[in-house]
Design a protein around this motif. Sequence first.
Motif, mmCIF file in Angstrom:
data_model
loop_
_atom_site.group_PDB
_atom_site.id
_atom_site.type_symbol
_atom_site.label_atom_id
_atom_site.label_comp_id
_atom_site.label_asym_id
_atom_site.label_seq_id
_atom_site.Cartn_x
_atom_site.Cartn_y
_atom_site.Cartn_z
ATOM 1 N N ARG A 94 0.789 -1.150 -0.040
ATOM 2 C CA ARG A 94 0.020 -0.047 -0.118
ATOM 3 C C ARG A 94 0.752 1.311 0.003
ATOM 4 O O ARG A 94 0.439 2.072 -0.532
ATOM 5 N N ARG A 95 1.888 1.027 0.661
ATOM 6 C CA ARG A 95 3.018 2.370 0.848
ATOM 7 C C ARG A 95 3.713 2.535 -0.484
ATOM 8 O O ARG A 95 4.528 3.342 -0.610
ATOM 9 N N GLY A 96 3.606 1.453 -1.553
ATOM 10 C CA GLY A 96 4.403 1.695 -2.786
ATOM 11 C C GLY A 96 5.738 0.824 -3.131
ATOM 12 O O GLY A 96 6.199 1.128 -3.886
ATOM 13 N N VAL A 97 5.916 -0.092 -2.119
ATOM 14 C CA VAL A 97 7.069 -0.896 -2.532
ATOM 15 C C VAL A 97 6.703 -1.641 -3.683
ATOM 16 O O VAL A 97 5.743 -2.451 -3.393
ATOM 17 N N CYS A 98 7.543 -2.021 -4.616
ATOM 18 C CA CYS A 98 7.045 -2.629 -5.659
ATOM 19 C C CYS A 98 7.320 -4.247 -5.712
ATOM 20 O O CYS A 98 6.409 -4.908 -6.129
ATOM 21 N N THR A 99 8.255 -4.904 -4.985
ATOM 22 C CA THR A 99 8.595 -6.126 -4.933
ATOM 23 C C THR A 99 8.401 -6.503 -3.555
ATOM 24 O O THR A 99 9.278 -5.953 -2.695
ATOM 25 N N VAL A 100 7.270 -7.134 -3.003
ATOM 26 C CA VAL A 100 7.190 -7.638 -1.678
ATOM 27 C C VAL A 100 6.961 -9.224 -1.760
ATOM 28 O O VAL A 100 6.044 -9.717 -2.496
ATOM 29 N N VAL A 101 7.542 -9.623 -0.857
ATOM 30 C CA VAL A 101 7.579 -11.345 -0.896
ATOM 31 C C VAL A 101 7.462 -11.576 0.577
ATOM 32 O O VAL A 101 8.044 -11.242 1.533
ATOM 33 N N GLU A 102 6.053 -12.359 0.826
ATOM 34 C CA GLU A 102 5.820 -12.884 2.242
ATOM 35 C C GLU A 102 6.579 -14.391 2.543
ATOM 36 O O GLU A 102 6.209 -15.017 1.732
ATOM 37 N N GLY A 103 7.259 -14.111 3.430
ATOM 38 C CA GLY A 103 8.021 -15.612 3.787
ATOM 39 C C GLY A 103 9.168 -15.336 4.559
ATOM 40 O O GLY A 103 9.472 -14.047 4.857
ATOM 41 N N THR A 104 9.958 -16.339 4.445
ATOM 42 C CA THR A 104 11.280 -16.130 5.089
ATOM 43 C C THR A 104 12.215 -16.400 4.123
ATOM 44 O O THR A 104 12.239 -16.714 2.908
ATOM 45 N N VAL A 105 13.637 -16.243 4.447
ATOM 46 C CA VAL A 105 14.927 -16.322 3.760
ATOM 47 C C VAL A 105 14.840 -17.561 3.195
ATOM 48 O O VAL A 105 15.121 -17.764 2.017
ATOM 49 N N PHE A 106 14.472 -18.787 4.091
ATOM 50 C CA PHE A 106 14.453 -20.071 3.597
ATOM 51 C C PHE A 106 13.488 -20.352 2.478
ATOM 52 O O PHE A 106 13.892 -21.077 1.591
ATOM 53 N N GLU A 107 12.343 -19.692 2.572
ATOM 54 C CA GLU A 107 11.538 -19.780 1.482
ATOM 55 C C GLU A 107 11.967 -19.215 0.011
ATOM 56 O O GLU A 107 11.343 -19.418 -0.843
#
Lengths: 254, 254
Positions: free
Chosen positions: A109-122
Motif C-alpha cells: 500500500r505504501r508503494g514498495v514494488c516487490t514484496v515477498v511474504e515469507g522467510t529467507v529459507f522460502e
Amino acid sequence: MDVDTREGPRLGDAFGATLLACLEAGSRPGTVREIVERDDGYLDGQDALFYFLPSEQWDALDHWLVDRAAGHALDVGSGAGRVALHLQDQGHAVTALDISPAACEVCRRRGVCTVVEGTVFELLGPASEPQFDSVLMLGNNLGLLESRRHAPLLLGALATLTRPGALILGRGTDPYATENPLHLRYHARNEVLGRMGGQIRIRVRYHDTATPYFDYLFESIDELRILLSGTGWTLEEYTQDGPSYGVVLSKRKG
Amino acid sequence: MDVDTREGPRLGDAFGATLLACLEAGSRPGTVREIVERDDGYLDGQDALFYFLPSEQWDALDHWLVDRAAGHALDVGSGAGRVALHLQDQGHAVTALDISPAACEVCRRRGVCTVVEGTVFELLGPASEPQFDSVLMLGNNLGLLESRRHAPLLLGALATLTRPGALILGRGTDPYATENPLHLRYHARNEVLGRMGGQIRIRVRYHDTATPYFDYLFESIDELRILLSGTGWTLEEYTQDGPSYGVVLSKRKG
C-alpha cells in the motif's frame, strides 16, 4: 456453543496488525504502539510509527548502513517498508521480505514494488539463482540470527542467495550494556537454559492476538564474530552508537 | 540454582509500580503507560498520568460527582490520590483507600493525609463505627462491584461503614455501547460462562510483573438498578456522557 473461552491471546499476525492499524490511523505519532512481550512477562512498547519514518528522521547508524547498499537489495524483515522505500527512491532494485502478511500488505500500500511474504529459507527454491548484492537487516534485525544453532543456517541461506562480493548490512544491540536488573536476571536465566545471554524469546501482541513466541538474538560484537566463524561471511567493518551497532559483513570470495 | 525460568510475568503490585514510575518520572505525559490485560489477551493502555490529573483537567462527570461529596469522605481505590487531594484541598476530611501498597505510597508522597492500604472489607473491624458520609468511586470504580455475587457484599459493607444519609458517588461505563467485535465476542463468552456481560477479568502489567487477575464490572444503568435491589442503597440520580455515567446512590433510611 461456538464461543471461545480460552485464557490469553489468540495466535495471529499481531505485528502486521500493529502496522496496518498505524497506517490506517494516518501514520501519526501516539496512535498505535507496538507491544512486545518477553517470555518472562516483561512488556515493552514503542510507537509503531518507528516503522514508517522517512529517512530524514533516521539516526546516523541507519544512514551509515543504507548508504553502503549496492545492486539488487534484499530487505529482510521489511516491516512497513521504510528501508525498501528509501532504497527504491534511490533507484535500487529492492525485494522486501517479511513473514507477516499484513506487513507485506502495508509495504504494498505504501508503494514498495516487490514484496515477498515469507522467510529467507522460502526464497531458496530448487532453482534459486544467486540474485542479491546487498542484504539489509536494519532495526535490530541481526536478531533474526536467533541462536547459535540458527545463525549459521540463516547466514548460509543468505550466502546462497547472494552474488559474489555481496554485503550484509545489519544492525544489532549489545545486550550486556545494561544495568537493568530485569535484563540481568534474564541473562542469568538464559545461561541456566543453555541459551545465549541476549537470546530473547518474545512475541508481539495486538489487541487480543499474539504472534507465536520466537527467538530474537541480541549479541555483542564479539559474539557475532564467533557466530560468523565457519560461515561464508566476514565482519568487514562496524560502527557503534552506545549499545547499538551497525555491521558490514562481506561474503568470502569462494 | 536459584534462577527463575518461569514463562509469563511474576505476581506483584504492577498497578502501584506503574503509578510510582509515573511519579518518579515527574508525572509528565507520555512517560509511563498503564497496561491492562483482559483474560482473553486483549491489551489496553492509557497514560498513567490520568491518575495524577489536577481537578482543572477532569471532565464534567467527575466534577458533577465530587461536587456532591459532603462530610467525611472515603475514596475507594484512590490510585495516585487525585480525588482525595482535591477533596482535602476543599477542606473535607478524606480517607484514601487502596489495595496497592505502592499506590498508597504515591498518595502519601503527594500529600494525602489519611491513607489506608486495604479493601473496604478490611475497614470493617469488630468495633468499626459508621464514620463516612460520602463514598467516592470515580474512574470506573463502580467496577469494584465485580459481579452479581460480590456487589451486595461490597454495598453491604459500605452501608455498615457509613452514617445515615450517606451517598455513594460512583462512576461506571455501559459495556453494551460498543460495536467493537472484540468486546462483543467477550460479552458472548461471558454469557456462556454465566457471568454478567461486562464482567471483565483483568490484570495490570508493569515490566515483568502482573497483579493477580481480578473481576471488574462494567454494567448498564439498568443492571446497576438490579444489583442495588435488596441492598441498603437506592439510585437517586445519574448523568451520562456517552457510555460513561455518574450515579448518586443514597443510603436508605433504616
